[in-house]
Design a protein around this motif. Structure first.
Motif, PDB file in Angstrom:
ATOM      1  N   ALA A 179      -6.030 -13.017-105.221  1.00  0.00           N
ATOM      2  CA  ALA A 179      -5.775 -14.451-105.105  1.00  0.00           C
ATOM      3  C   ALA A 179      -5.397 -14.827-103.677  1.00  0.00           C
ATOM      4  CB  ALA A 179      -4.671 -14.863-106.072  1.00  0.00           C
ATOM      5  N   PHE A 180      -4.622 -13.972-103.006  1.00  0.00           N
ATOM      6  CA  PHE A 180      -4.206 -14.259-101.635  1.00  0.00           C
ATOM      7  C   PHE A 180      -5.404 -14.273-100.692  1.00  0.00           C
ATOM      8  CE2 PHE A 180      -2.561 -12.698 -97.471  1.00  0.00           C
ATOM      9  CZ  PHE A 180      -1.811 -13.823 -97.150  1.00  0.00           C
ATOM     10  N   PHE A 181      -6.288 -13.297-100.814  1.00  0.00           N
ATOM     11  CA  PHE A 181      -7.473 -13.268 -99.961  1.00  0.00           C
ATOM     12  C   PHE A 181      -8.390 -14.461-100.250  1.00  0.00           C
ATOM     13  CE2 PHE A 181      -6.150  -9.011 -98.892  1.00  0.00           C
ATOM     14  CZ  PHE A 181      -6.698  -8.790 -97.631  1.00  0.00           C
ATOM     15  N   GLU A 182      -8.430 -14.906-101.492  1.00  0.00           N
ATOM     16  CA  GLU A 182      -9.232 -16.086-101.828  1.00  0.00           C
ATOM     17  C   GLU A 182      -8.656 -17.336-101.164  1.00  0.00           C
ATOM     18  OE1 GLU A 182      -9.358 -16.149-106.066  1.00  0.00           O
ATOM     19  OE2 GLU A 182     -10.998 -14.677-106.200  1.00  0.00           O
ATOM     20  N   VAL A 183      -7.330 -17.450-101.145  1.00  0.00           N
ATOM     21  CA  VAL A 183      -6.693 -18.588-100.481  1.00  0.00           C
ATOM     22  C   VAL A 183      -7.011 -18.570 -98.981  1.00  0.00           C
ATOM     23  CG1 VAL A 183      -4.460 -19.512 -99.742  1.00  0.00           C
ATOM     24  CG2 VAL A 183      -4.830 -18.946-102.142  1.00  0.00           C
ATOM     25  N   LEU A 184      -6.994 -17.386 -98.390  1.00  0.00           N
ATOM     26  CA  LEU A 184      -7.321 -17.265 -96.966  1.00  0.00           C
ATOM     27  C   LEU A 184      -8.790 -17.554 -96.682  1.00  0.00           C
ATOM     28  CD1 LEU A 184      -5.475 -13.958 -95.899  1.00  0.00           C
ATOM     29  CD2 LEU A 184      -4.722 -16.304 -95.496  1.00  0.00           C
ATOM     30  N   GLY A 185      -9.647 -17.371 -97.685  1.00  0.00           N
ATOM     31  CA  GLY A 185     -11.085 -17.438 -97.441  1.00  0.00           C
ATOM     32  C   GLY A 185     -11.543 -16.224 -96.674  1.00  0.00           C
ATOM     33  N   CYS A 186     -10.975 -15.083 -97.032  1.00  0.00           N
ATOM     34  CA  CYS A 186     -11.159 -13.847 -96.285  1.00  0.00           C
ATOM     35  C   CYS A 186     -11.675 -12.750 -97.218  1.00  0.00           C
ATOM     36  CB  CYS A 186      -9.815 -13.444 -95.683  1.00  0.00           C
ATOM     37  SG  CYS A 186      -9.792 -11.890 -94.776  1.00  0.00           S
ATOM     38  N   HIS A 187     -12.606 -11.951 -96.732  1.00  0.00           N
ATOM     39  CA  HIS A 187     -13.124 -10.828 -97.510  1.00  0.00           C
ATOM     40  C   HIS A 187     -12.167  -9.653 -97.424  1.00  0.00           C
ATOM     41  CE1 HIS A 187     -15.769  -7.885 -99.258  1.00  0.00           C
ATOM     42  NE2 HIS A 187     -15.844  -7.202 -98.138  1.00  0.00           N
ATOM     43  N   ASP A 188     -11.763  -9.114 -98.562  1.00  0.00           N
ATOM     44  CA  ASP A 188     -10.866  -7.963 -98.596  1.00  0.00           C
ATOM     45  C   ASP A 188     -11.686  -6.698 -98.366  1.00  0.00           C
ATOM     46  OD1 ASP A 188      -8.946  -6.069 -99.014  1.00  0.00           O
ATOM     47  OD2 ASP A 188      -8.406  -6.702-101.039  1.00  0.00           O
ATOM     48  N   THR A 189     -11.533  -6.111 -97.201  1.00  0.00           N
ATOM     49  CA  THR A 189     -12.328  -4.937 -96.833  1.00  0.00           C
ATOM     50  C   THR A 189     -11.675  -3.621 -97.258  1.00  0.00           C
ATOM     51  OG1 THR A 189     -11.284  -4.875 -94.656  1.00  0.00           O
ATOM     52  CG2 THR A 189     -13.343  -6.116 -94.854  1.00  0.00           C
TER      53      THR A 189
END
Length: 409
Positions: A310-320
């Motif tokens: 959920a946090f990475f979705e809020v950032l708009g960031c791909h979790d690598t």
């Protein structure tokens, strides 16, 4: 378009260390300057006047600016006994994080005037009159989640308690919400601090007390730095600043819009592979681990996994995961900073060690991926003395100044 100007950073060790000689530093610089044009050198922070006298003279002959690298709200206690450490919501001093023998990441409250006074006294007693063109201010923040939850849930010293009242912050409610986070209750067990949105260095939260709390921290850092930067500017010295990436900086009291007008340049530490403080993957892992409490059951592990997603979705960031942090997100963060009216130089790791396993491939990928960002260039971080020949060759090759296949200079 990225201007790709190059600054280099050199660590001489902590205040009481003497880990390099001026012969070694100047020799490494001579090697580098044969293939890469360098505009500035950042060096510090051991108390070694002879070393700096030689290095500043060496650089002055070549028309290269030299900046003294100093920590502001950390490490002060090594040289000054009268310091005021951060106090967390439980009434205890915030934890330190020992990275190396000379760097303990022990933070001091920016609201206490004695901490600012002690820092300026350190400069005057150990570094004044050495011919530096400017200073490079490091640790200009509160603690981060790498200092444990208390590193961010601070400060609650008498000076800060007065500031909470001035800011209209309900301290009882703030501590209550912090207690819920510590207990994994009130919905915090599956959501990072109740964050609902992120945009250009700012978060919004389900509970309004968090925004007031972090605004207070940002105001306090900026107010303290106004004194510090004013001191150096009055001496005719330029000021560079070391900061977290914006999405992490928020939690440590670094508001880029407040800092930009006081700086001659800013270096955001966009350390995409560093597994140590300031590293994007490391600090993000600490943030999630500390704010989403887990008692070891599989259910709680799954909750933390959901919170991370959920946090990475809020950032708009791909979790690598274990790979280098999302390059596209890094570019967006830098683009935001580059629009603040201050020269921005992206900090990238050229030193190669256990905490930062930098490689020629990583450097080529990063610099190529940031080519379209409208910034000034890069700071080859955080220690030129630990950079491999292959890594430096990759940088020079990207700049069109030499081989890019990892061969030595």
């Amino acid at each position: 378009m990225n201007k790709e100007e190059i600054i280099v950073q050199i660590s001489t060790g902590g205040y009481l260390e003497h880990k390099v000689t001026h012969e070694a530093v100047c020799g490494k610089l001579m090697q580098l300057l044969g293939t890469i044009a360098v505009s500035k050198v950042i060096i510090g922070w051991s108390c070694s006047r002879e070393l700096y006298e030689h290095v500043t003279g060496f650089l002055r002959q070549r028309g290269i600016e030299c900046y003294l690298w100093l920590p502001v709200f950390s490490e002060t206690g090594v040289l000054k006994a009268d310091t005021g450490k951060l106090v967390d919501d439980t009434g205890t001093e915030a934890e330190s994080y020992c990275l190396t023998e000379g760097e303990n990441f022990e933070f001091y409250c920016p609201d206490q005037q004695r901490n600012i006074t002690s820092f300026l006294q350190i400069y005057e007693e150990h570094f004044d009159g050495l011919g530096f063109d400017g200073v490079f201010l490091d640790k200009i923040r509160y603690g981060s989640f790498s200092n444990g939850l208390g590193g961010v849930f601070s400060c609650f010293c008498p000076a800060c308690m007065k500031r909470y009242q001035e800011c209209g912050i309900d301290v009882d409610e703030l501590k209550h919400q912090m207690g819920l986070v510590r207990d994994g209750a009130g919905g915090y067990g599956e959501q990072v601090l109740g964050i609902t949105a992120y945009d250009k260095g700012n978060y919004t939260f389900a509970h309004p007390v968090w925004e007031k709390f972090y605004r207070k921290k940002a105001e306090d850092i900026a107010r303290a730095l106004k004194t510090v930067t004013g001191y150096f500017h009055a001496r005719g010295m330029k000021v560079g600043m070391d900061t977290f990436a914006p999405y992490l900086a928020y939690f440590a009291g670094q508001d880029m819009k407040r800092l930009a007008p006081m700086a001659d340049f800013i270096k955001p530490m966009m350390y995409r592979i560093t597994n140590a403080p300031a590293g994007m993957p490391f600090e993000t892992d600490c943030l999630i681990r500390e704010t989403v409490r887990c008692n070891g059951t599989q259910m709680d592990v799954d909750a933390r996994t959901r919170a991370r997603k959920a946090f990475f979705e809020v950032l708009g960031c791909h979790d690598t995961g274990t790979e280098a942090f999302d390059l596209d997100f890094t570019a967006r963060e830098l683009t935001y900073m580059a629009g603040l009216g201050v020269p921005v130089y992206c900090g990238i790791e050229v030193n190669c060690n256990e905490a930062a396993p930098s490689s020629p491939e990583y450097l080529r990928e990063t610099m190529e991926g940031l080519k379209q960002v409208d910034m000034e260039g890069y700071v080859l971080s955080w220690d030129l003395m630990g950079a491999t020949d292959g890594n430096l060759a990759a940088v020079s090759g990207h700049l069109g100044a030499g081989p890019s296949d990892g061969r030595p200079f």
